[in-house]
Design a protein around this motif. Structure first.
Motif, PDB file in Angstrom:
ATOM      1  N   LYS A  29       0.756  -1.168   0.259  1.00  0.00           N
ATOM      2  CA  LYS A  29       0.068  -0.151   0.083  1.00  0.00           C
ATOM      3  C   LYS A  29       0.980   1.122   0.020  1.00  0.00           C
ATOM      4  CE  LYS A  29      -3.907  -1.693   2.862  1.00  0.00           C
ATOM      5  NZ  LYS A  29      -4.333  -1.187   4.283  1.00  0.00           N
ATOM      6  N   LYS A  30       0.316   2.287  -0.535  1.00  0.00           N
ATOM      7  CA  LYS A  30       1.123   3.563  -0.412  1.00  0.00           C
ATOM      8  C   LYS A  30       0.854   4.218   0.959  1.00  0.00           C
ATOM      9  CE  LYS A  30       1.210   7.654  -3.151  1.00  0.00           C
ATOM     10  NZ  LYS A  30       1.336   8.808  -2.001  1.00  0.00           N
ATOM     11  N   THR A  31       1.915   4.630   1.323  1.00  0.00           N
ATOM     12  CA  THR A  31       1.989   5.442   2.876  1.00  0.00           C
ATOM     13  C   THR A  31       1.694   6.883   2.591  1.00  0.00           C
ATOM     14  OG1 THR A  31       3.598   3.834   3.443  1.00  0.00           O
ATOM     15  CG2 THR A  31       3.510   5.828   4.910  1.00  0.00           C
ATOM     16  N   ALA A  66      -7.629   6.873   6.085  1.00  0.00           N
ATOM     17  CA  ALA A  66      -6.338   6.226   5.161  1.00  0.00           C
ATOM     18  C   ALA A  66      -6.744   4.838   5.168  1.00  0.00           C
ATOM     19  CB  ALA A  66      -5.114   6.103   6.244  1.00  0.00           C
ATOM     20  N   ASN A  67      -7.755   4.043   6.086  1.00  0.00           N
ATOM     21  CA  ASN A  67      -8.137   2.780   5.865  1.00  0.00           C
ATOM     22  C   ASN A  67      -9.017   2.505   4.850  1.00  0.00           C
ATOM     23  OD1 ASN A  67      -9.738   0.086   6.812  1.00  0.00           O
ATOM     24  ND2 ASN A  67      -7.727  -0.243   7.395  1.00  0.00           N
ATOM     25  N   LYS A  90       6.455  19.482   1.273  1.00  0.00           N
ATOM     26  CA  LYS A  90       6.143  17.926   1.046  1.00  0.00           C
ATOM     27  C   LYS A  90       6.638  17.003   2.180  1.00  0.00           C
ATOM     28  CE  LYS A  90       3.738  19.228  -2.484  1.00  0.00           C
ATOM     29  NZ  LYS A  90       3.761  19.406  -3.847  1.00  0.00           N
ATOM     30  N   GLN A  91       7.213  17.534   3.313  1.00  0.00           N
ATOM     31  CA  GLN A  91       7.490  16.733   4.325  1.00  0.00           C
ATOM     32  C   GLN A  91       6.233  15.713   4.915  1.00  0.00           C
ATOM     33  OE1 GLN A  91       9.561  19.256   7.003  1.00  0.00           O
ATOM     34  NE2 GLN A  91      11.441  19.137   5.839  1.00  0.00           N
ATOM     35  N   VAL A  92       5.152  16.296   4.804  1.00  0.00           N
ATOM     36  CA  VAL A  92       4.222  15.656   4.942  1.00  0.00           C
ATOM     37  C   VAL A  92       3.045  15.752   4.077  1.00  0.00           C
ATOM     38  CG1 VAL A  92       4.430  16.000   7.454  1.00  0.00           C
ATOM     39  CG2 VAL A  92       3.002  17.383   6.305  1.00  0.00           C
ATOM     40  N   ASP A  93       2.018  14.722   4.018  1.00  0.00           N
ATOM     41  CA  ASP A  93       0.983  14.962   2.934  1.00  0.00           C
ATOM     42  C   ASP A  93      -0.089  15.633   3.103  1.00  0.00           C
ATOM     43  OD1 ASP A  93       2.314  13.132   0.999  1.00  0.00           O
ATOM     44  OD2 ASP A  93       2.207  11.320   2.401  1.00  0.00           O
ATOM     45  N   PHE A  94      -0.418  15.586   4.574  1.00  0.00           N
ATOM     46  CA  PHE A  94      -1.685  16.166   5.021  1.00  0.00           C
ATOM     47  C   PHE A  94      -1.276  16.672   6.528  1.00  0.00           C
ATOM     48  CE2 PHE A  94      -2.614  11.909   6.214  1.00  0.00           C
ATOM     49  CZ  PHE A  94      -3.004  12.015   7.347  1.00  0.00           C
ATOM     50  N   VAL A  95      -2.171  17.490   7.112  1.00  0.00           N
ATOM     51  CA  VAL A  95      -1.952  17.911   8.579  1.00  0.00           C
ATOM     52  C   VAL A  95      -3.461  17.629   9.136  1.00  0.00           C
ATOM     53  CG1 VAL A  95      -1.795  19.765  10.195  1.00  0.00           C
ATOM     54  CG2 VAL A  95      -0.051  19.282   8.470  1.00  0.00           C
ATOM     55  N   MET A  96      -3.443  17.183  10.238  1.00  0.00           N
ATOM     56  CA  MET A  96      -4.686  17.064  11.122  1.00  0.00           C
ATOM     57  C   MET A  96      -4.043  17.284  12.664  1.00  0.00           C
ATOM     58  SD  MET A  96      -7.142  13.964   9.946  1.00  0.00           S
ATOM     59  CE  MET A  96      -8.725  14.465  10.745  1.00  0.00           C
TER      60      MET A  96
END
Ligand code: ARG
Length: 256
Positions: A29-31, A66-67, A90-96
């Protein structure tokens, strides 16, 4: 002879089955990487009693999303004030991170639909004599660096001069309030409840300006034009109708 062939065939099948299951399993799976700032219970905090895992409402929301989308989830914990830069680089793909969708931030990043609405409050000690926003005059007031609360404090400071202190971490700021090194902090009701429920010497006052409470509508942030935004919005919408969002609100927010 026949028996031996049978065994070889079974072994062969097992190899194929293992290969198939691992290719559809988590390894292929893509991370996607979530940036957060784990100083903000119940949204995200470090569970020191359980191996310093990061836990909270945002974490469970992200795991479910994600699941549903078939991604592995990786968490990157850092100071709140650096999260927008982490998205842009682009160190992270999203922020929550209990992060609010604001016009200023929208210039730099994209936001999902709002998934929770909090309200800005003053969190103070009952013995501090602060009973309204006007009472913040001349007091030491803590806010988190780069937050909407920091912006609100700057705005209030124009009419109610106070000593605004910016802190990197909300949990450390609350500890300073309890230790009487701060008179008050500005945060949101959702976070304040967790502290006032456990520590009866603390109380919270909802901030009302010109008759209006100050909402802090929380959304997921993405780098500009990320294709994840549409994917997340779809799952967020689904979570409203299938009861998953309500379940997580009860687990983390209503029962804290
Ligand atoms: N709601 C505020 C904002 O968006 C503060 C969020 C702080 N989040 C955190 N994980 N410390 O600016």
């Amino acid at each position: 002879m026949l028996k031996k062939t049978g065994l070889v065939m079974i072994a062969f099948l097992l190899v194929i089955l293992t290969a198939c299951s691992s290719s559809s399993g988590s390894s292929s799976k893509k991370t996607i990487v979530m940036g957060t700032s784990a100083d903000y219970p119940p949204f995200e905090s470090v569970d020191t009693a359980h191996g310093n895992q990061i836990v909270g409402f945002d974490l469970d929301m992200a795991k479910y999303i994600a699941n549903q989308l078939g991604y592995n989830l990786q968490i990157k914990n850092q100071d709140f004030s650096g999260l927008i830069a982490a998205l842009n680089s682009k160190q992270v793909d999203f922020v929550m991170a209990g992060m609010v969708d604001t016009p200023a931030r929208e210039k730099q990043v994209d936001f999902s639909k709002t998934y929770y609405e909090s309200y800005q409050v003053v969190l103070t000690r009952k013995d501090s004599n602060i009973k309204s926003v006007a009472d913040l005059k001349g007091k030491n007031v803590g806010v988190q660096l780069g937050s909407t609360q920091a912006a609100l404090a700057q705005k209030l400071n124009k009419t109610i001069p106070m000593h605004v202190q910016t802190w990197d971490k909300v949990n450390e700021m609350v500890a300073a309030l309890q230790a009487k090194r701060l008179d008050a902090i500005i945060t949101v009701d959702t976070v304040a409840y967790g502290y006032t429920n456990k520590d009866k010497s603390l109380e919270q006052l909802k901030i009302v300006l010109n008759g209006k409470t100050q909402a802090d509508p929380i959304s997921v942030a993405f780098p500009k034009n990320s294709k994840l935004k549409a994917q997340f919005d779809k799952v967020l919408q689904k979570m409203k109708t299938n009861g998953k969002e309500a379940q997580l609100v009860n687990k983390w927010i209503k029962n804290q």
